[in-house]
Design an enzyme around this catalytic site. Structure first.
Site, mmCIF file in Angstrom:
data_model
loop_
_atom_site.group_PDB
_atom_site.id
_atom_site.type_symbol
_atom_site.label_atom_id
_atom_site.label_comp_id
_atom_site.label_asym_id
_atom_site.label_seq_id
_atom_site.Cartn_x
_atom_site.Cartn_y
_atom_site.Cartn_z
ATOM 1 N N LYS A 151 45.723 42.858 39.945
ATOM 2 C CA LYS A 151 44.956 41.618 40.108
ATOM 3 C C LYS A 151 43.758 41.518 39.149
ATOM 4 O O LYS A 151 43.387 40.438 38.718
ATOM 5 C CB LYS A 151 44.477 41.480 41.549
ATOM 6 C CG LYS A 151 45.617 41.339 42.541
ATOM 7 C CD LYS A 151 45.726 39.925 43.044
ATOM 8 C CE LYS A 151 47.008 39.630 43.808
ATOM 9 N NZ LYS A 151 47.485 40.622 44.746
ATOM 10 N N GLU A 173 40.217 32.378 46.370
ATOM 11 C CA GLU A 173 40.870 32.542 47.668
ATOM 12 C C GLU A 173 41.392 33.968 47.730
ATOM 13 O O GLU A 173 41.572 34.609 46.700
ATOM 14 C CB GLU A 173 42.046 31.567 47.802
ATOM 15 C CG GLU A 173 43.377 32.049 47.183
ATOM 16 C CD GLU A 173 43.357 32.207 45.666
ATOM 17 O OE1 GLU A 173 42.515 31.545 45.024
ATOM 18 O OE2 GLU A 173 44.152 32.992 45.126
ATOM 19 N N SER A 218 52.915 47.708 41.424
ATOM 20 C CA SER A 218 51.805 46.761 41.285
ATOM 21 C C SER A 218 50.471 47.233 41.851
ATOM 22 O O SER A 218 49.422 46.757 41.438
ATOM 23 C CB SER A 218 52.196 45.424 41.924
ATOM 24 O OG SER A 218 52.668 45.632 43.241
HETATM 25 C C1 LIG Z 1 48.736 40.491 45.488
HETATM 26 C C2 LIG Z 1 49.697 41.595 45.262
HETATM 27 C C3 LIG Z 1 51.075 41.360 45.011
HETATM 28 C C4 LIG Z 1 51.688 39.987 45.067
HETATM 29 O O1 LIG Z 1 51.146 39.029 44.234
HETATM 30 P P1 LIG Z 1 51.868 38.548 42.898
HETATM 31 O O2 LIG Z 1 51.070 37.406 42.436
HETATM 32 O O3 LIG Z 1 53.277 38.168 43.266
HETATM 33 O O4 LIG Z 1 51.849 39.684 41.958
HETATM 34 C C5 LIG Z 1 51.891 42.436 44.731
HETATM 35 N N1 LIG Z 1 51.406 43.704 44.730
HETATM 36 C C6 LIG Z 1 50.103 43.978 44.966
HETATM 37 C C7 LIG Z 1 49.651 45.391 44.941
HETATM 38 C C8 LIG Z 1 49.208 42.939 45.244
HETATM 39 O O5 LIG Z 1 47.920 43.215 45.492
#
Ligand SMILES: *Cc1c(COP(=O)(O)O)cnc(C)c1O
Length: 394
Positions: free
Chosen positions: A84, A106, A373
């Protein structure tokens, strides 16, 4: 394409926001061509966020599953623990360039809120984060972090008191403060130019991965897997591979308690075309157009829409989407934790769970990259609770 991904995307917003969006688009394109701006963005990505993140060969997982080689793109190693911040950093620098003093954002699980509060602290900006009251209870540690970083967290009490309502409130607040405030959206969603802008700030994931896999393997991967909430980490890793037709790009959505039940967030599988948060895309909605409640064990995936570029890429068959249930995601979580010593975010565990299905049916010379992610610290309570419940049921 100007923000219209073949009929998806666009700007479905109140008249009052149109000028702000036009100005934002202009500034964003100017900034992306400005070497000084891009140099500053890359500097902070490197020295503050900690990039490049590694592309790690998960040899234990690969061997145990007995098929394709699995590589992990380690977005969990970024400052604040997820992808993020790549985007929050880019947007706060743009806000600074535009002379804005106040940031609005948000947040759902609080990950984007924490990333935004972090860069707002760093660049000395006032920051207000809108968060559903329900999510504030579920993610109280992230609320505390945002407050400690100097942000004001405003509880959203409309609707189901979760992410979708928080986006609505953030947009309303932006309408009311459009002169002074900059709205940092957390995924590849919202009116144009946000989906394009967020993608461009997240494409560093795919640009790095492409170079890293070429260095390591001398060729491109066969598959890239990534979890899809709004779609930003997946768009970020997919985008630099779009022209490479032999690289299969697969988004993994939250199947919750099952796509056959009402408790999921599988927007691509179950959604219909419609308008949400200023864009035309697929939406989990009823016949009348009302947005349905969404559910996933993973708070970062329970969004009822999806980025419009995903909708477009799916319709032209460039990307595809699968879903993974809560139970499968938890299995994926424990598997990677034990095999590799990496505790993943529950969102990322969805992509791991799909790799567990895919790798064994592929030859050993195939290559899969999974976008890891984020890290799992934020999810420990959820996992402990889930494991307790399921061992009681045994
Ligand atoms: C917010 C988040 C996501 C999902 O959001 P995307 O916009 O689809 O990437 C996925 N993995 C993590 C670790 C997140 O914090």
């Amino acid at each position: 394409m100007n923000g219209k991904f073949n009929g998806f995307g666009g700007q479905y917003v109140p008249e009052k926001l149109m000028n702000a969006l036009i100005e934002l688009e202009k500034e964003f394109y100017k900034a992306s061509k400005d070497e000084v701006f891009m140099e500053e963005y890359r500097y902070y990505l490197k020295d503050y966020v900690g990039r490049p993140t590694s592309l790690y060969y998960a040899d234990n997982m690969s061997k145990t599953l007995g098929g394709a080689k699995i590589y992990l793109k380690r977005e969990d190693l970024n400052h604040t623990g997820a992808h993020k911040i790549n985007n929050a950093l880019g947007q706060v620098l743009l806000a600074k360039r535009m002379g804005k003093k106040k940031i609005i954002a948000e947040t759902g699980a609080g990950q984007h809120g924490v990333a935004t509060a972090t860069v707002a602290a760093k660049f000395n900006m006032q920051c207000e984060v809108f968060m559903g009251e329900e999510d504030m209870h579920r993610q109280s540690l992230n609320v505390k972090k945002m407050e400690m970083l100097g942000a004001k967290v405003t509880a959203v009490t409309s609707g189901s008191k979760t992410l979708s309502n928080a986006v609505d409130e953030a947009i309303s607040s932006w309408v009311a403060n459009v002169e002074d405030a900059f709205y940092i959206i957390g995924s590849v969603v919202g009116p144009h130019p946000y989906p394009t802008m967020v993608r461009d700030f997240q494409r560093v994931i795919g640009d790095e991965a492409r170079k890293q896999v070429l260095d390591r393997e001398g060729r491109l991967p066969d598959y890239i897997l990534a979890p899809v909430g709004g779609g930003s980490n997946s768009m970020g890793i997919f985008y630099p591979f779009i022209e490479d037709k032999n690289v299969k790009l697969i988004g993994v959505e939250a199947g919750g308690l099952g796509v056959e039940t009402a408790y999921n967030a599988a927007t691509m599988e179950k959604g219909r075309k419609g308008i949400i948060h200023g864009m035309m895309t697929y939406v989990l909605r009823d016949e009348a157009g009302d947005v349905l409640p969404v559910y996933s064990i993973s708070a970062g995936l329970d969004y009822p829409g999806v980025g419009p570029e995903h909708a477009y890429l799916r319709d032209v068959s460039r990307t595809s989407y699968v879903s993974i249930t809560d139970k499968e995601a938890i299995e994926g979580f424990h598997f990677i934790t034990k095999e590799e010593g990496i505790i993943p975010a529950l969102e990322s565990a969805h992509a791991i769970a799909y790799a567990m299905k895919l790798a064994p049916i592929l030859d050993k010379d195939k290559i899969i990259i999974v976008n890891l992610s984020g890290r799992g610290d934020k999810d420990m309570d959820t996992i402990i609770e889930f494991d307790k419940l399921s061992s009681n049921n045994d």
